[in-house]
Design a protein around this motif. Structure first.
Motif, PDB file in Angstrom:
ATOM      1  N   THR A 128     -18.683  37.244  32.159  1.00 22.97           N
ATOM      2  CA  THR A 128     -19.604  36.167  31.796  1.00 22.97           C
ATOM      3  C   THR A 128     -18.950  35.246  30.778  1.00 22.97           C
ATOM      4  OG1 THR A 128     -21.539  37.562  32.184  1.00 22.97           O
ATOM      5  CG2 THR A 128     -21.841  35.651  30.766  1.00 22.97           C
ATOM      6  N   GLY A 130     -27.346  34.910  42.565  1.00 21.34           N
ATOM      7  CA  GLY A 130     -27.243  34.544  41.165  1.00 21.34           C
ATOM      8  C   GLY A 130     -28.333  33.561  40.792  1.00 21.34           C
ATOM      9  N   PRO A 139     -26.107  38.085  38.387  1.00 21.57           N
ATOM     10  CA  PRO A 139     -25.449  37.129  37.496  1.00 21.57           C
ATOM     11  C   PRO A 139     -26.356  35.937  37.206  1.00 21.57           C
ATOM     12  CG  PRO A 139     -23.974  37.789  39.271  1.00 21.57           C
ATOM     13  CD  PRO A 139     -25.341  38.301  39.628  1.00 21.57           C
ATOM     14  N   ALA A 140     -26.321  35.455  35.971  1.00 24.94           N
ATOM     15  CA  ALA A 140     -27.151  34.320  35.579  1.00 24.94           C
ATOM     16  C   ALA A 140     -26.387  33.445  34.593  1.00 24.94           C
ATOM     17  CB  ALA A 140     -28.463  34.782  34.958  1.00 24.94           C
ATOM     18  N   ILE A 141     -26.578  32.138  34.720  1.00 25.37           N
ATOM     19  CA  ILE A 141     -26.018  31.169  33.784  1.00 25.37           C
ATOM     20  C   ILE A 141     -27.157  30.260  33.344  1.00 25.37           C
ATOM     21  CG2 ILE A 141     -24.414  29.236  33.455  1.00 25.37           C
ATOM     22  CD1 ILE A 141     -22.974  31.863  33.708  1.00 25.37           C
ATOM     23  N   SER A 142     -27.273  30.065  32.021  1.00 24.51           N
ATOM     24  CA  SER A 142     -28.359  29.272  31.463  1.00 24.51           C
ATOM     25  C   SER A 142     -27.893  27.865  31.127  1.00 24.51           C
ATOM     26  CB  SER A 142     -28.886  29.955  30.195  1.00 24.51           C
ATOM     27  OG  SER A 142     -29.819  29.140  29.528  1.00 24.51           O
ATOM     28  N   ILE A 174     -20.470  35.760  40.044  1.00 24.61           N
ATOM     29  CA  ILE A 174     -20.811  36.429  41.301  1.00 24.61           C
ATOM     30  C   ILE A 174     -19.577  37.087  41.904  1.00 24.61           C
ATOM     31  CG2 ILE A 174     -21.524  35.993  43.693  1.00 24.61           C
ATOM     32  CD1 ILE A 174     -23.389  33.811  42.591  1.00 24.61           C
ATOM     33  N   TYR A 216     -23.755  30.632  29.527  1.00 22.28           N
ATOM     34  CA  TYR A 216     -24.488  29.371  29.430  1.00 22.28           C
ATOM     35  C   TYR A 216     -23.544  28.178  29.357  1.00 22.28           C
ATOM     36  CZ  TYR A 216     -23.452  29.802  24.393  1.00 22.28           C
ATOM     37  OH  TYR A 216     -22.829  29.936  23.189  1.00 22.28           O
ATOM     38  N   VAL A 243     -28.479  30.821  45.906  1.00 28.52           N
ATOM     39  CA  VAL A 243     -28.585  30.852  44.445  1.00 28.52           C
ATOM     40  C   VAL A 243     -29.940  30.281  44.050  1.00 28.52           C
ATOM     41  CG1 VAL A 243     -27.731  29.689  42.358  1.00 28.52           C
ATOM     42  CG2 VAL A 243     -26.114  30.776  43.934  1.00 28.52           C
ATOM     43  N   LEU A 252     -29.418  30.150  38.238  1.00 27.28           N
ATOM     44  CA  LEU A 252     -29.204  29.072  37.287  1.00 27.28           C
ATOM     45  C   LEU A 252     -30.517  28.927  36.512  1.00 27.28           C
ATOM     46  CD1 LEU A 252     -27.463  26.508  39.668  1.00 27.28           C
ATOM     47  CD2 LEU A 252     -26.357  27.940  37.939  1.00 27.28           C
ATOM     48  N   MET A 254     -22.165  24.845  35.249  1.00 30.18           N
ATOM     49  CA  MET A 254     -23.062  25.993  35.451  1.00 30.18           C
ATOM     50  C   MET A 254     -22.776  26.667  36.787  1.00 30.18           C
ATOM     51  SD  MET A 254     -26.724  24.542  34.073  1.00 30.18           S
ATOM     52  CE  MET A 254     -27.619  26.017  34.594  1.00 30.18           C
ATOM     53  N   LEU A 270     -21.257  30.391  37.365  1.00 31.07           N
ATOM     54  CA  LEU A 270     -22.071  31.347  38.122  1.00 31.07           C
ATOM     55  C   LEU A 270     -21.298  31.907  39.306  1.00 31.07           C
ATOM     56  CD1 LEU A 270     -24.786  32.754  38.453  1.00 31.07           C
ATOM     57  CD2 LEU A 270     -25.506  30.853  39.923  1.00 31.07           C
TER      58      LEU A 270
END
Length: 338
Positions: free
Chosen positions: A323, A130, A153-156, A318, A169, A70, A132, A310, A314
């Protein structure tokens, strides 16, 4: 003297022989356990422990089309990475949370266009499963559409401005936290409250200033508002601006602890005292709040929990889940500065 021959590394065939199952069954257990009975799965797990077999991560990535890593994507300069303790806390928390799933964390910097291009090519090239995303400035998000189109996939950390509906997020409740800090400063008798706001191209900078304005309402005076970039020097500079424009202020809410530490330096350089003459409130409860005298009254962001959540969101993304986003409350911490 002839050294003893190196011990042969256990193979998947060794595991299959000890477990009494086929090689294919072992492979299915290693890639998720689909279509394997509980008894067979238990036998394979016991055989792995007995033989000391370790998964070859490269082979597993080829078999599962997963990179098994990641990215921690930071849209800041290297100087900010080392100056701001919050990033180190988030990085350590995310690494610790991912370690529980045996997933490495790769640090990628994206503080300028060249770094953003390289980071985007790396991420969309299949090298990570993914992302972060940390410290997402609105003007440094050209890479997000590409990452989104690539299906990564992305998490802010914080609300990704302009991409709220596309990227999940985890955010602290910046608006309510700012309201509470200003409310507290008023409760201790301060009536002329200024603010050093954070960068207005980040969700935290925007929301904390909005909370300040909302809590003061008709008492907002524009000359009591200055802006910084979350760095120590900008807090010192912005505080000098406030003292020149509004020398009668008796309190200041600063957008983060590092800027608050700079603001205190500026206040004391003019012969004023903290908190006797000007009370100071910060935000984050980072190490900067305790690194000096006076210690800083602040709003605590639970950074360890933020990084854990987070990672949780994530890994769920994945795995194919929808989301998600969440907001975490902040907490007032009273110390010497107010």
């Amino acid at each position: 003297m002839t050294p003893p021959p190196a011990k042969k590394r256990p193979t998947i065939d060794d595991v299959a022989r000890v477990a009494g199952v086929s090689r294919g069954t072992v492979s299915r257990v290693l890639t998720g356990g689909h279509w394997v009975s509980p008894d067979a799965s238990a036998a394979v797990t016991a055989a792995i422990a007995e033989t000391g077999y370790r998964v070859n991560p490269h082979a597993r990535s080829l078999a599962t089309s997963k990179a098994n890593s990641v990215a921690f994507l930071l849209t800041e300069s290297y100087e900010r990475l080392f100056d701001d303790p919050n990033f180190a806390i988030l990085l350590r928390g995310a690494s610790t949370a991912l370690a529980q799933s045996d997933i490495p964390l790769v640090l990628l910097m994206a503080g300028n266009e060249a770094e953003q291009r390289r980071a985007t090519e790396f991420i969309t090239g299949g090298h990570v499963d993914g992302v972060l995303l940390v410290s997402s400035h609105q003007g440094r998000q050209d890479f997000l559409p590409e990452i989104s189109r690539a299906g990564v996939p992305a998490i802010s950390c914080g609300i990704p401005l302009g991409f709220e509906r596309k990227i999940g997020y985890v955010a602290a409740d910046d608006f309510s936290g700012a309201q509470e800090m200003v409310r507290y400063l008023r409760s201790i008798g301060r009536t002329r409250i200024g603010t050093v706001a954070g960068p207005q191209d980040t969700s935290g900078g925007l929301s904390r200033l909005r909370g300040y304005r909302d809590e003061l309402g008709d008492d907002v005076v524009e000359d009591r508002i200055a802006y910084g970039d979350y760095g120590f020097a900008s807090g010192e500079r912005a505080m000098h601006e406030l003292l020149e424009r509004a020398p009668d202020i008796d309190a200041v809410f600063v957008g983060n602890d590092l800027m608050a530490r700079g603001a205190i330096k500026a206040i004391e350089s003019t012969g004023r005292r903290v908190p006797e003459d000007i009370a100071v409130g910060g935000f984050d409860d980072s190490p900067a709040a305790l690194d000096g005298s006076p210690t800083i009254t602040t709003m605590r962001q639970p950074f360890e929990r933020i990084s854990q959540e987070m990672v949780r969101l994530l890994l769920a993304a994945i795995a194919g889940e929808a989301t998600a986003a969440m907001t975490i409350p902040t907490q007032l911490v009273r110390r010497e500065s107010a």
